[in-house]
Write a protein that holds these residues in place. Structure first.
Motif, PDB file in Angstrom:
ATOM      1  N   ILE A 158       0.846  -1.196   0.000  1.00 28.49           N
ATOM      2  CA  ILE A 158       0.000   0.000   0.000  1.00 28.49           C
ATOM      3  C   ILE A 158       0.882   1.247   0.000  1.00 28.49           C
ATOM      4  O   ILE A 158       1.650   1.488   0.933  1.00 28.49           O
ATOM      5  N   LEU A 159       0.762   2.036  -1.041  1.00 27.67           N
ATOM      6  CA  LEU A 159       1.492   3.302  -1.153  1.00 27.67           C
ATOM      7  C   LEU A 159       0.700   4.388  -0.441  1.00 27.67           C
ATOM      8  O   LEU A 159      -0.469   4.613  -0.738  1.00 27.67           O
ATOM      9  N   VAL A 160       1.349   5.064   0.490  1.00 27.91           N
ATOM     10  CA  VAL A 160       0.690   6.100   1.287  1.00 27.91           C
ATOM     11  C   VAL A 160       1.120   7.485   0.805  1.00 27.91           C
ATOM     12  O   VAL A 160       2.320   7.762   0.680  1.00 27.91           O
ATOM     13  N   ASP A 161       0.145   8.326   0.498  1.00 25.54           N
ATOM     14  CA  ASP A 161       0.367   9.759   0.231  1.00 25.54           C
ATOM     15  C   ASP A 161       1.555  10.036  -0.702  1.00 25.54           C
ATOM     16  O   ASP A 161       2.577  10.604  -0.284  1.00 25.54           O
ATOM     17  N   PRO A 162       1.431   9.661  -1.977  1.00 22.96           N
ATOM     18  CA  PRO A 162       2.587   9.775  -2.873  1.00 22.96           C
ATOM     19  C   PRO A 162       2.932  11.199  -3.314  1.00 22.96           C
ATOM     20  O   PRO A 162       2.176  11.841  -4.032  1.00 22.96           O
ATOM     21  N   MET A 163       4.079  11.685  -2.871  1.00 26.54           N
ATOM     22  CA  MET A 163       4.728  12.867  -3.429  1.00 26.54           C
ATOM     23  C   MET A 163       5.948  12.345  -4.185  1.00 26.54           C
ATOM     24  O   MET A 163       6.946  11.951  -3.588  1.00 26.54           O
ATOM     25  N   LEU A 164       5.873  12.336  -5.517  1.00 24.84           N
ATOM     26  CA  LEU A 164       6.888  11.674  -6.328  1.00 24.84           C
ATOM     27  C   LEU A 164       7.698  12.635  -7.201  1.00 24.84           C
ATOM     28  O   LEU A 164       8.501  12.201  -8.022  1.00 24.84           O
ATOM     29  N   ASN A 169      10.783  22.752  -2.854  1.00 19.35           N
ATOM     30  CA  ASN A 169      10.507  21.419  -2.319  1.00 19.35           C
ATOM     31  C   ASN A 169      10.315  20.402  -3.446  1.00 19.35           C
ATOM     32  O   ASN A 169      10.000  20.782  -4.564  1.00 19.35           O
ATOM     33  N   PRO A 170      10.451  19.142  -3.132  1.00 22.87           N
ATOM     34  CA  PRO A 170      11.089  18.600  -1.930  1.00 22.87           C
ATOM     35  C   PRO A 170      12.570  18.952  -1.910  1.00 22.87           C
ATOM     36  O   PRO A 170      13.164  19.235  -2.941  1.00 22.87           O
ATOM     37  N   THR A 171      13.156  18.952  -0.737  1.00 28.68           N
ATOM     38  CA  THR A 171      14.550  19.373  -0.595  1.00 28.68           C
ATOM     39  C   THR A 171      15.534  18.242  -0.888  1.00 28.68           C
ATOM     40  O   THR A 171      16.743  18.479  -0.924  1.00 28.68           O
ATOM     41  N   VAL A 172      15.019  17.033  -1.072  1.00 22.69           N
ATOM     42  CA  VAL A 172      15.871  15.879  -1.428  1.00 22.69           C
ATOM     43  C   VAL A 172      15.154  15.080  -2.510  1.00 22.69           C
ATOM     44  O   VAL A 172      13.923  15.143  -2.649  1.00 22.69           O
ATOM     45  N   ASP A 173      15.925  14.315  -3.269  1.00 19.84           N
ATOM     46  CA  ASP A 173      15.351  13.429  -4.274  1.00 19.84           C
ATOM     47  C   ASP A 173      14.810  12.165  -3.625  1.00 19.84           C
ATOM     48  O   ASP A 173      15.164  11.820  -2.481  1.00 19.84           O
ATOM     49  N   LEU A 174      13.963  11.449  -4.360  1.00 20.84           N
ATOM     50  CA  LEU A 174      13.573  10.114  -3.945  1.00 20.84           C
ATOM     51  C   LEU A 174      14.806   9.218  -3.908  1.00 20.84           C
ATOM     52  O   LEU A 174      15.783   9.462  -4.620  1.00 20.84           O
ATOM     53  N   PRO A 175      14.804   8.171  -3.086  1.00 20.09           N
ATOM     54  CA  PRO A 175      15.935   7.249  -3.077  1.00 20.09           C
ATOM     55  C   PRO A 175      16.094   6.570  -4.435  1.00 20.09           C
ATOM     56  O   PRO A 175      15.118   6.406  -5.187  1.00 20.09           O
ATOM     57  N   GLN A 176      17.303   6.167  -4.749  1.00 22.19           N
ATOM     58  CA  GLN A 176      17.576   5.555  -6.049  1.00 22.19           C
ATOM     59  C   GLN A 176      16.785   4.270  -6.259  1.00 22.19           C
ATOM     60  O   GLN A 176      16.541   3.861  -7.401  1.00 22.19           O
ATOM     61  N   GLU A 198      13.089  15.827   7.099  1.00 25.85           N
ATOM     62  CA  GLU A 198      14.232  16.161   6.240  1.00 25.85           C
ATOM     63  C   GLU A 198      13.910  16.077   4.755  1.00 25.85           C
ATOM     64  O   GLU A 198      14.717  15.604   3.958  1.00 25.85           O
ATOM     65  N   ALA A 199      12.705  16.549   4.380  1.00 23.56           N
ATOM     66  CA  ALA A 199      12.339  16.527   2.963  1.00 23.56           C
ATOM     67  C   ALA A 199      11.597  17.776   2.512  1.00 23.56           C
ATOM     68  O   ALA A 199      11.468  18.011   1.321  1.00 23.56           O
ATOM     69  N   LEU A 200      11.124  18.586   3.474  1.00 22.38           N
ATOM     70  CA  LEU A 200      10.403  19.809   3.147  1.00 22.38           C
ATOM     71  C   LEU A 200      11.026  20.992   3.879  1.00 22.38           C
ATOM     72  O   LEU A 200      11.502  20.853   5.007  1.00 22.38           O
TER      73      LEU A 200
END
Length: 272
Positions: free
Chosen positions: A20-26, A44-51, A221-223
């Motif tokens: 189950i994917l919760v609240d996707p900000m992609l 924002n976001p201040t970091v990329d998604l993980p590789q 640590e993302a916004l």
């Protein structure tokens, strides 16, 4: 049960055959607007998604939305909507959000009721718990949404709080129901004026005093308007003597929880 932290409030929860994917900000780093005027107005976001995010998303079977209206792009952004739409992923939400999400072309499967009582959810049941996304004047501008208390056969119980401060209602619910695992926001988000709109480190420690279960913290640590760091949270947990029950996963990291029933009938929670 496995909880994989992707970024901010976006996570993948594995319960039996469901992912189950919760609240996707992609969206990629810096693709979305700033949320504060100070601090150089960082985007924002201040970091990329993980590789590993693409591989992690491949197995998603459902999506669960806690709130999404009034511009809350950090819980459902354009990239998230596009990803869900292209794959036809079933999107579970409250009746309140159903028409909004249908209007975005999503495969919406709303809960049957807006009442805060147990109702069917996949192979188990879910109870919605009202959120309070801030206090004071700023709360009047926010979309408050719900948290979800999920009970699935053979799995630890999970309270996914959604974006909320620690209200008496939330604290009372956790104290009464004693979820095996609570997944809560801990970034202490706030705008240039007003109070925090989600829990900060102090409120997470207060929550841990009313539960005997494990707590997983995210929304960190993302916004640009979330000042609490993972390190600060871990230090606070050590000082409060609850570090063994607090999990603060990094982006891309997975935490596993297993319910084990002993011969005496006592249920233990093993985590790793």
């Amino acid at each position: 049960m496995k909880i994989t932290q992707l970024r901010n409030a976006t996570a993948i929860i594995e319960l039996g055959p469901y992912r189950i994917l919760v609240d996707p900000m992609l969206a990629p780093k810096d693709a979305l607007p700033a949320l504060k005027f100070g601090g150089g107005r960082a985007r924002n976001p201040t970091v990329d998604l993980p590789q590993t995010s693409e591989a992690l998303l491949d197995g998603v079977t459902h999506c669960l939305i806690t709130h999404c209206q009034k511009g809350h792009f950090d819980h459902l952004d354009r990239a998230g909507k596009r990803w869900l739409r292209e794959r036809g992923i079933p999107v579970i939400c409250t009746p309140h959000d159903a028409d909004y999400l249908r209007g975005r072309g999503l495969n919406v499967q709303p809960l049957a009721s807006s009442a805060h009582a147990p109702q069917p959810f996949l192979r188990g049941q879910v109870t919605t718990v009202p959120c309070r996304h801030g206090r004071g004047a700023v709360a009047l501008l926010m979309e408050h949404g719900v948290g979800y208390f999920i009970e699935m056969p053979g799995e630890p119980t999970l309270y996914l709080s959604g974006d909320t401060i620690l209200t008496p209602r939330v604290a009372d619910f956790v104290a009464r129901r004693q979820p095996d695992v609570c997944l809560v926001p801990a970034g202490g988000a706030r705008f240039d004026l007003g109070h925090e709109i989600i829990m900060n480190a102090e409120e997470v420690m207060r929550l841990m005093r009313v539960t005997t279960g494990s707590v997983v913290a995210n929304h960190l640590e993302a916004l640009s308007h979330c000042p609490v760091t993972r390190r600060e949270l871990v230090i606070a947990a050590r000082a409060a003597g609850v570090a063994e029950r607090l999990w603060v996963p990094g982006d891309g990291e997975t935490v596993s929880f297993t319910r084990i029933v002993e011969g005496s009938g006592i249920i233990l929670l093993h985590s790793s």
